[in-house]
Each structure stands twice: as C-alpha cells, then as structure tokens.
Design a protein around this motif. Structure first.
Motif, PDB file in Angstrom:
ATOM      1  N   VAL A  85       0.966  -1.390  -0.411  1.00 21.41           N
ATOM      2  CA  VAL A  85      -0.605   0.047   0.016  1.00 21.41           C
ATOM      3  C   VAL A  85       0.796   1.314   0.247  1.00 21.41           C
ATOM      4  CG1 VAL A  85      -2.105   1.408   0.928  1.00 21.41           C
ATOM      5  CG2 VAL A  85      -1.804  -1.061   1.348  1.00 21.41           C
ATOM      6  N   ASN A  86       0.388   2.229  -1.498  1.00 18.75           N
ATOM      7  CA  ASN A  86       1.796   3.114  -1.441  1.00 18.75           C
ATOM      8  C   ASN A  86       1.205   4.754  -0.620  1.00 18.75           C
ATOM      9  OD1 ASN A  86       3.482   2.269  -2.526  1.00 18.75           O
ATOM     10  ND2 ASN A  86       1.863   1.361  -4.206  1.00 18.75           N
ATOM     11  N   GLY A  87       0.665   4.999   0.330  1.00 16.19           N
ATOM     12  CA  GLY A  87       0.695   5.784   0.774  1.00 16.19           C
ATOM     13  C   GLY A  87       0.399   7.485  -0.097  1.00 16.19           C
ATOM     14  N   PHE A  88       1.091   7.666  -1.219  1.00 16.65           N
ATOM     15  CA  PHE A  88       1.518   9.038  -2.311  1.00 16.65           C
ATOM     16  C   PHE A  88       1.909   7.719  -3.250  1.00 16.65           C
ATOM     17  CE2 PHE A  88       3.711  12.295  -3.752  1.00 16.65           C
ATOM     18  CZ  PHE A  88       2.279  13.107  -4.007  1.00 16.65           C
ATOM     19  N   PRO A  89       1.008   8.180  -4.423  1.00 15.62           N
ATOM     20  CA  PRO A  89       1.550   7.208  -5.433  1.00 15.62           C
ATOM     21  C   PRO A  89       1.708   7.853  -6.479  1.00 15.62           C
ATOM     22  CG  PRO A  89      -1.393   6.521  -4.589  1.00 15.62           C
ATOM     23  CD  PRO A  89      -0.209   8.219  -4.000  1.00 15.62           C
ATOM     24  N   GLN A  90       3.385   7.313  -7.161  1.00 17.16           N
ATOM     25  CA  GLN A  90       3.699   7.573  -8.459  1.00 17.16           C
ATOM     26  C   GLN A  90       2.400   8.460  -9.159  1.00 17.16           C
ATOM     27  OE1 GLN A  90       7.429   6.119  -9.886  1.00 17.16           O
ATOM     28  NE2 GLN A  90       7.403   4.809  -8.023  1.00 17.16           N
ATOM     29  N   LYS A  91       2.453   9.987  -9.589  1.00 19.44           N
ATOM     30  CA  LYS A  91       1.392   9.653 -10.367  1.00 19.44           C
ATOM     31  C   LYS A  91       2.248   9.726 -11.241  1.00 19.44           C
ATOM     32  CE  LYS A  91      -2.129  12.088  -7.902  1.00 19.44           C
ATOM     33  NZ  LYS A  91      -1.088  11.409  -6.495  1.00 19.44           N
ATOM     34  N   ALA A  92       3.657   9.814 -11.487  1.00 19.25           N
ATOM     35  CA  ALA A  92       3.824   9.466 -12.967  1.00 19.25           C
ATOM     36  C   ALA A  92       4.132   8.645 -13.844  1.00 19.25           C
ATOM     37  CB  ALA A  92       5.584   9.549 -13.176  1.00 19.25           C
ATOM     38  N   LEU A  93       3.467   7.748 -13.097  1.00 18.25           N
ATOM     39  CA  LEU A  93       3.274   6.310 -13.662  1.00 18.25           C
ATOM     40  C   LEU A  93       1.670   6.597 -15.023  1.00 18.25           C
ATOM     41  CD1 LEU A  93       2.802   3.916 -10.537  1.00 18.25           C
ATOM     42  CD2 LEU A  93       5.528   3.951 -12.288  1.00 18.25           C
ATOM     43  N   TYR A  94       1.269   7.206 -14.606  1.00 16.28           N
ATOM     44  CA  TYR A  94      -0.022   7.512 -15.429  1.00 16.28           C
ATOM     45  C   TYR A  94      -0.057   8.257 -16.758  1.00 16.28           C
ATOM     46  CZ  TYR A  94      -1.237   5.209 -11.477  1.00 16.28           C
ATOM     47  OH  TYR A  94      -1.137   4.458  -9.715  1.00 16.28           O
ATOM     48  N   ASP A  95       1.281   9.003 -16.801  1.00 17.99           N
ATOM     49  CA  ASP A  95       1.483   9.853 -17.957  1.00 17.99           C
ATOM     50  C   ASP A  95       0.350   8.934 -19.648  1.00 17.99           C
ATOM     51  OD1 ASP A  95       2.681  11.354 -16.384  1.00 17.99           O
ATOM     52  OD2 ASP A  95       4.393  11.240 -17.233  1.00 17.99           O
ATOM     53  N   ASP A  96      -0.010   8.226 -19.439  1.00 15.91           N
ATOM     54  CA  ASP A  96      -0.127   7.453 -20.916  1.00 15.91           C
ATOM     55  C   ASP A  96      -1.662   7.326 -20.511  1.00 15.91           C
ATOM     56  OD1 ASP A  96       0.361   5.318 -19.095  1.00 15.91           O
ATOM     57  OD2 ASP A  96       0.591   4.297 -21.634  1.00 15.91           O
ATOM     58  N   PHE A  97      -2.431   7.269 -19.718  1.00 15.72           N
ATOM     59  CA  PHE A  97      -3.308   6.708 -19.496  1.00 15.72           C
ATOM     60  C   PHE A  97      -4.259   8.286 -20.322  1.00 15.72           C
ATOM     61  CE2 PHE A  97      -3.860   4.100 -15.508  1.00 15.72           C
ATOM     62  CZ  PHE A  97      -2.973   3.373 -15.765  1.00 15.72           C
ATOM     63  N   PRO A  98      -5.293   7.515 -20.355  1.00 12.72           N
ATOM     64  CA  PRO A  98      -6.487   9.117 -21.007  1.00 12.72           C
ATOM     65  C   PRO A  98      -6.856  10.024 -20.020  1.00 12.72           C
ATOM     66  CG  PRO A  98      -7.203   6.596 -21.259  1.00 12.72           C
ATOM     67  CD  PRO A  98      -6.062   6.736 -20.748  1.00 12.72           C
TER      68      PRO A  98
END
Length: 123
Positions: A85-98
């Motif tokens: 469980v991550n308390g602060f997810p890496q948002k850069a992982l979602y760059d290719d999401f719609p």
C-alpha cells in the motif's frame, strides 16, 4: 463509486514491479482476456472491495488518508496477492492514461479532502 478507475499498468514480462511498465490496460479488459466472465467479475469485485477495505482500515489509526494506492499482483492461477500500500502514489506512472482518467487521478484526493473538511465542520 465510479468504476472507471479500473486501469492498471502491466509489468514487463518476468517482472512484478510496475514503476516502469510495458503498457496500461483497463482491468476489466485484461481480466476478460484471461478469465471467464464469471471469474473476471469476481476478481474485479475482489480488487474493488480489497482496495476500499484497505483504505478504510488505514483511515483512522493513521489519521485521515487522503490518497493511497493498493498494489496487487496476480499469479498464474488467477490468485490476487496484496503486494503493498502506497501512501503517496507515483502519478508519473499514469502519463499515458487517457486525459479524463489522469484528471480523475489528480482531482479525487482534492475532492476527498474537501469532503472530509466539510464532514468535520458538520460534526
């Protein structure tokens, strides 16, 4: 709850860490390719309930948890395993999401904080 959150990064073959991943896919589509309709629905429900349940457990003893991500792995038998469980997810992982999904990823913690702030005022 909006079920459109169901997108996940798929690790490179032979890896379990998705910090760098091969591609992303809607969870429902991935499960549909791998499992029967019945098992796919069951797994989606398990992921959803486990994620929400984890957040509920953490929200309280640790204070108000505005954002967390629950990482699951799946073995070759279709068994789900909670990895971390991550308390602060890496948002850069979602760059290719719609675009709409990326907006939701950034907006939801703010909306939840607003909800909690108003809930405390009403109490």
């Amino acid at each position: 709850m909006d079920d459109r959150w169901n997108r996940l990064p798929v690790a490179y073959n032979g890896y379990y860490n998705t910090s760098m991943y091969d591609y992303s896919i809607e969870t429902e589509k991935l499960f549909a390719k791998q499992f029967s309709s019945k098992k796919s629905k069951m797994l989606l429900q398990m992921v959803k309930e486990s994620g929400i349940g984890t957040a509920k457990i953490l929200d309280g003893p640790l204070g108000t948890v505005a954002e967390c991500s629950v990482d699951f792995g799946m073995d070759y038998n279709g068994m789900l395993w909670l990895i971390e469980v991550n308390g602060f997810p890496q948002k850069a992982l979602y760059d290719d999401f719609p675009q709409k999904e990326r907006e939701r990823i950034f907006k939801n913690p703010i909306l939840y904080s607003y909800y909690i702030a108003n809930k405390k005022v009403d109490s």
